[in-house]
Design an enzyme around this catalytic site. Structure first.
Site, PDB file in Angstrom:
ATOM      1  N   ASN A  98       0.819  -1.391   0.146  1.00  0.00           N
ATOM      2  CA  ASN A  98      -0.113   0.098  -0.034  1.00  0.00           C
ATOM      3  C   ASN A  98       0.795   1.244  -0.079  1.00  0.00           C
ATOM      4  O   ASN A  98       1.851   1.183   0.715  1.00  0.00           O
ATOM      5  CB  ASN A  98      -1.006  -0.036   1.345  1.00  0.00           C
ATOM      6  CG  ASN A  98      -1.863  -1.151   1.056  1.00  0.00           C
ATOM      7  OD1 ASN A  98      -2.455  -1.385   0.001  1.00  0.00           O
ATOM      8  ND2 ASN A  98      -2.120  -1.456   2.159  1.00  0.00           N
ATOM      9  N   HIS A 102      -9.382  -0.748  -1.239  1.00  0.00           N
ATOM     10  CA  HIS A 102      -9.826  -0.130   0.065  1.00  0.00           C
ATOM     11  C   HIS A 102     -11.114   0.211  -0.040  1.00  0.00           C
ATOM     12  O   HIS A 102     -11.548   0.779   0.963  1.00  0.00           O
ATOM     13  CB  HIS A 102      -8.868   0.446   0.958  1.00  0.00           C
ATOM     14  CG  HIS A 102      -7.649  -0.500   1.410  1.00  0.00           C
ATOM     15  ND1 HIS A 102      -6.524   0.021   1.519  1.00  0.00           N
ATOM     16  CD2 HIS A 102      -7.486  -1.895   1.113  1.00  0.00           C
ATOM     17  CE1 HIS A 102      -5.768  -1.058   1.758  1.00  0.00           C
ATOM     18  NE2 HIS A 102      -6.428  -2.083   1.354  1.00  0.00           N
ATOM     19  N   CYS A 133      -5.449  -7.597  -3.222  1.00  0.00           N
ATOM     20  CA  CYS A 133      -5.902  -7.254  -1.899  1.00  0.00           C
ATOM     21  C   CYS A 133      -7.051  -8.373  -1.416  1.00  0.00           C
ATOM     22  O   CYS A 133      -7.964  -8.598  -2.310  1.00  0.00           O
ATOM     23  CB  CYS A 133      -6.158  -5.548  -1.921  1.00  0.00           C
ATOM     24  SG  CYS A 133      -6.873  -5.060  -0.266  1.00  0.00           S
ATOM     25  N   HIS A 134      -7.072  -8.295  -0.090  1.00  0.00           N
ATOM     26  CA  HIS A 134      -8.116  -9.286   0.288  1.00  0.00           C
ATOM     27  C   HIS A 134      -9.171  -8.671   1.253  1.00  0.00           C
ATOM     28  O   HIS A 134      -9.967  -9.517   1.549  1.00  0.00           O
ATOM     29  CB  HIS A 134      -7.386 -10.500   1.506  1.00  0.00           C
ATOM     30  CG  HIS A 134      -6.396  -9.822   2.291  1.00  0.00           C
ATOM     31  ND1 HIS A 134      -5.645 -10.535   3.285  1.00  0.00           N
ATOM     32  CD2 HIS A 134      -6.542  -8.490   2.766  1.00  0.00           C
ATOM     33  CE1 HIS A 134      -5.123  -9.553   4.064  1.00  0.00           C
ATOM     34  NE2 HIS A 134      -5.449  -8.432   3.907  1.00  0.00           N
TER      35      HIS A 134
END
Lengths: 452, 452, 452, 452
Positions: free
Chosen positions: D152, D210, D174-175
């Site tokens: 990030n 995000h 990304c999880h």
């Protein structure tokens, strides 16, 4: 050659300021003749303007030949119109008090309150249903007429007209960019000694109404934008007003010191092209509207509804005295562009000025169909936008944020979808300091008070 | 106020027709003064024009003050230039003979052969490398200069300039639309009696160079497009020429009867805005160029290279006689727009006319960056395109097909990729009748002959 | 877990080839159960399929549980449907004779005649009104149903469904890309020895139906496209057929030697992904359809309507014998993807295959809303397109030309605007050799004969 | 079939959490074999992971065959790599203290501080120069390698890679969306009793990393989104955590009660798909981060840098004990998708999951080239995005605002243009409460402290 039988419907024909300057300019257009049909729900106001208009036409200096009439209905005014001017005040001053002053309890100051921010949202809620009716009536009575909108919130008014009648030939007219062009003429004169009027220079402006930005400005081969940094060095601290002394804002609610504009220029590299009072409402309220101290520091004022009421009464008195012949009706060019636009459309001259239209390519980087303000050419029945230069990315981000809010609000009102309306409300830069709960509370309170 | 010290570099300064009309118009621009630097690989031709230009300036009626010089190199001409005019003939008449006449053996007739079709492709192959050098030299010598291109193939010349120097301030000028505007003035006069010049009417034109289309045309409040159907009823069979008798095409290789234009209008509902000789090269050759009989039927002619050579010799003789003082040099406005554009850019007037620029929104439905021709405004250092109206879908399909070919060819030449060049070649509407093998054979033969 | 009560409406339920393979695949889908409602204006054909379908379900190897019914009306079939399959033959064989054979008198040969070219245009004219009714009926009876279209002209059928009912969940299924994937598997095997099925490899295909192009194809880490040049060296002259001997095209009207595909690959650098019979109809007819000699040279055939009639009679006889129990009904996987797609939508597996959908981003460079064919993912109620890679510009130009024609035709039929329809007709690559007058004559003759 | 000789370069190979779960998943991929080249500026950390990786491979349950090596230089690690994983911590914890805690003095709380907000901006300033070097090294050493970014700020890292090496085959993993899919599985189970894993359901997610939003989610034929309103009625007040008891956030700094997500859903009609700790940083800080009281009310916590330091030390101790054999190295599937993606790319399975890529059509309404997160398909050397559904306009406005900020910041850092960087800083929703002067002061202070 004189163009006769031009019918102009003036919706909001009891209007004080706008109508009067229009009537003067029209009287000076020697190549036009016809009828101005005034329509207003305030019939006495329309009647006063009819008398004033007639008096103006009777003056020696008047060059055109226009009859002023008062229409008993919207349809009567529109029937057969070549042009429709819409300049209304949606709702009452009590409504406006809700728009402007209720948010103060939540720390939200508004200098105008008619375009964006909580005030803009609620004014839009009142205005859209009226404009839906206008669009329908125009479709029925004069689908080929050119429609000039002057009412705020500009973007949403124009969007509503196109939504309800996609073939409409409507555009929105605003003089805020003119003032910034005047400001640039001052810059030019101060820095080079060249005297030019705003008609002599050319600026590339684009954005949404009351939040357009000038990226380039030239007078012949002089790049005025290049003069700005030194001008700012000289005047940033004291402020500068294109239309009077730098401290006029301390006495005149419409004046401002251009310090906001200069500050934004320093940060974004383009010149925001509206009065500072408008600009501050398009950015987070912590920037220039944090509190009354901050407002003062940036050299502008907050226009109160009390002031508006008093001013309105003054204008009515003035109109009455003019109508009754106790006060002379002046006749001089107003500096406004409405009549010039009409002449452009009629093919009597070629005019280039900024107007608000649905985006169909003129403002790259903005969504298609959003109402954007750019330069346009007016000539022989054409009102065609000119493609603008890209804004600096930082400025574009600010404009897009507001444009997204406007489109969301517009869609929300069209669909009567409270969630979308509130989503636009809470996303207003002026609401940035509110928590979700406070925003909801303020929204509900304004909703309730508006319905009273 | 006179704008002094304007330096104009004229690349291809030995040009006959274009240079002469430019020199005349320039002499009549009383508010300009400066230098015209002529550069040409044909030095004697440039020198003749220097003498002619000087003679024109010495005439009593000349209002401006310009010095004519001959530059020894491209760089010398460009150094310090405010404007660069490029008007060259890429290659020799022998090359052009390949362009125009070799394809005849394959059944492909070409009326011009300089824009699209096999001729246009091969002319592009010769021209692009030269323009790559021009772009580089302009970047080095006068990156801020305005560049006016007159050379064909227009779209590819302009595209090359922007590809090699993206910050260039270049545009392409062509008078073909003017002729169609003249045609519309004839329509207006014939159908209504109103006399107007092309400057009095306004048209919305868009497309690619030599294949633009007019969708709307108005003179004041008269919709000229509405007059077309009846006009066509009257003149479709006989033809109509805006610049002389209807049968002038039988005597003058540049004349035409507008029957193609009228036929396309009947089918597509918009008016193709170039001479019929150009238009026919943008559609399948079976339509109007099937054979000499068909050409005759549609009232236009094929300009031969022999004619061009003879004409060139005539013009050279004329120039020589003028230079030697044996023939008077006329001085009258040419009707071309170059000097007007210059004055617009210099802020001496505001001009609106059609030019070729990379698409950045002015022609919706066309790819971004493709070279499109639309109206533009020229004022105070701005050359900004006006957003055009959508073309009827059928016409747009024809334009897009040609635009795709042009972009493909341009990319192919930029990358020296023979496959892409041939893909563009075989996809030319004029090649529609060739099989793949024949197309390859023709291409190879033209390639070979060009290299000789 | 078995998904019960799945109702499938089969419009054109008397269909021979498509219905039979569907019924077989459905019988093998052990996790499905429900009803197939057959609807056809040819009621006996539907009834035969009902019997055949029932017989298939009764076979030992059948794993699913489906009832076959015949619906008396379109609405009855659609009512409550979860899926709607549309596979109709618009018009009669006499109509098709007009489509395919009338243009021969004008030198236009067609190998299929159902997608583009004169035949495609006239088939579209017959089909659109029927699809307008389908869309309306689906809106009324089963707005949430998934609609799988199999009918040609594919793009126009799908476009019509979305135009008349924008919320429809429709897509178009075609197996032409599958064949090219099979071809690539052959390439892989020939060049590397690797044995893979089309499900094992992945291809990026995009374009318009019957004119899609594969830009990338990989099996694990093997780039199959890199194998093509050598493969072409080996097989270009002799041809190669993925489904039989190279000369099968001499005996089988649906076979072809892939020489067209290989030729296009050499020129454009991407692999056109449909049978050669289809591909040739999307390019100028001089390329591969100039005359019967040319057709032969390129190793494909022209499917005649007489052949279609005979084949149809054979299939009817076959159906009748199956229905009457005189012939066994086979039950084996067909290789088609319809049932797999259904299972994907129902969430029983995740399927990726190519389908036709309105462009909403999946094919950059093509207009929004045009019907494009790309890969899509089918899973849990989603049919979502995958963004394709850019086509080589030359190939894209060919695709766009056809797409513009399709959109123009579609709009023309929607508006019943003969001018737009003819503009699309005359712009067909297969009509490239016609003059305007001939095109008009052919169009009028086909119009007239169709109305008989 | 086993794919041998796969070389994976792991940049940041001393990573604790990410590397360990990757090594476990890799050990369980029985069809893979090759080398993992660990590179880290913290060499001892890389060496510990080498030992741990080797130990994992030696376990009985390990199915694959991988050698772990430590590379002495970036180039050595990259040379010949098929895959590059980048998972670094840009800067020190002292830098992160500036990111996260300095703004607190200005009333700005940050729950993560690594993506947007003041912390995200400053982390980007540190990270971009490192990524410029990565891109250059990859271009030189392994231009064909697939690059998986885990670092990030995700969007800016991926954007930098593509800016510096446009042909790079990079994407960001990304999880966060996975957790929201888990949450939806809980909703499904609670409301219907159906037990499904996140792999069984399908969601349409799109946005920026995000701050993605799920618009549709289905399990077979069950529409999970339709279950949400009732689920919210039940759990909005108490909160709900997909991974433990609802009050876990009071004990675990990474846990949260999903109250923010539920609140946003109520307002915008789509489900924001990341942990609440991330979501709150993308909206005005007055909404959920006004003060510590507000944070508590919304059931999430602020991760402090002290906690991160302590946690890091704990992980180092753990690694050391594993490396020294004093603690067992576990071997079980991690739930992460990296190895699955690798297998997809290698053609060993077809995988669909969300990743970050430049927009080329997959997210309509967002600018081309901006880094967006949508579903993608991984198969046979393809990583191709799936076109997402339109977000509700209100949600889209929030996403666009952040995307504009990210693009502005990215451009500002690329050009080392402090004005653009500051324009992005001051436009961060988390900075909404700051006045311009305060913003400048905070920015300068962070700049200064970062440089220490």
């Amino acid at each position: 050659m004189i163009r006769r039988n031009v019918k102009i419907a003036y919706i909001g024909g009891g209007s004080k300021a706008w109508a009067r300057s229009f009537m003067q300019d029209l009287a000076l257009a020697g190549d036009l003749a016809g009828e101005v049909a005034l329509y207003d729900i305030d019939v006495p106001a329309a009647e006063r303007n009819q008398i004033i208009g007639t008096k103006i036409q009777q003056k020696q200096e008047a060059l055109s030949d226009f009859q002023y009439t008062v229409s008993g209905s919207l349809e009567e005014a529109l029937e057969g119109a070549d042009f429709v001017i819409i300049s209304i005040l949606p709702g009452t001053f009590e409504d406006m008090r809700v728009d402007v002053h209720v948010p103060e309890a939540y720390g939200i100051l508004q200098s105008v309150g008619d375009t964006v921010g909580p005030g803009g949202v609620f004014r839009a809620l009142r205005t859209v249903p009226v404009y839906e009716e206008f669009a329908e009536a125009i479709r029925k009575c004069c689908p080929e007429a050119w429609v000039l909108n002057l009412t705020n919130p500009m973007s949403i008014c124009v969007k509503t007209l196109y939504r309800c009648f996609p073939q409409i030939k409507a555009f929105g007219c605003c003089h805020e960019v003119f003032h910034t062009q005047d400001f640039l003429c001052c810059v030019l004169r101060e820095m080079t000694g060249e005297k030019a009027t705003r008609q002599d220079i050319y600026t590339d402006a684009s954005g949404v109404n009351h939040f357009t930005w000038i990226t380039e400005a030239r007078y012949q081969n002089i790049d005025i934008m290049e003069l700005l940094p030194e001008f700012l060095d000289r005047y940033f601290d004291t402020g500068y007003y294109e239309n009077g002394p730098a401290d006029q804002w301390t006495r005149d609610t419409f004046a401002y010191g251009n310090r906001v504009k200069m500050d934004l220029y320093k940060k974004y590299g383009a010149l925001a092209a509206a009065g500072d009072r408008h600009l501050v409402e398009f950015v987070d309220n912590s920037w220039y509207l944090k509190d009354r101290e901050t407002v003062k520091k940036w050299h502008f004022g907050l226009t109160t509804v009390d002031w508006r009421i008093a001013n309105q009464q003054r204008l009515i008195r003035e109109s009455a005295e003019m109508a009754q012949g106790r006060m002379d009706v002046p006749l001089a060019p107003s500096g406004e562009a409405l009549v010039t636009m009409l002449r452009g459309i009629l093919g009597l001259e070629t005019v280039i000025t900024n107007v608000n239209l649905p985006n169909r390519g003129q403002m790259p980087g903005m969504p298609e169909g959003s109402i954007v303000e750019t330069n346009c050419i007016f000539t022989n029945g054409f009102v065609d936008p000119i493609v603008s230069r890209p804004l600096p990315k930082g400025a574009l981000a600010l404009v897009r944020r507001n444009c997204d809010n406007i489109d969301l609000l517009s869609e929300g009102i069209a669909e009567r979808d409270e969630d979308k309306i509130f989503a636009s409300f809470v996303n207003q830069p002026l609401c940035a300091g509110l928590g979700m709960d406070q925003a909801r509370e303020l929204y509900d309170r304004m909703r309730e008070k508006s319905r009273e």
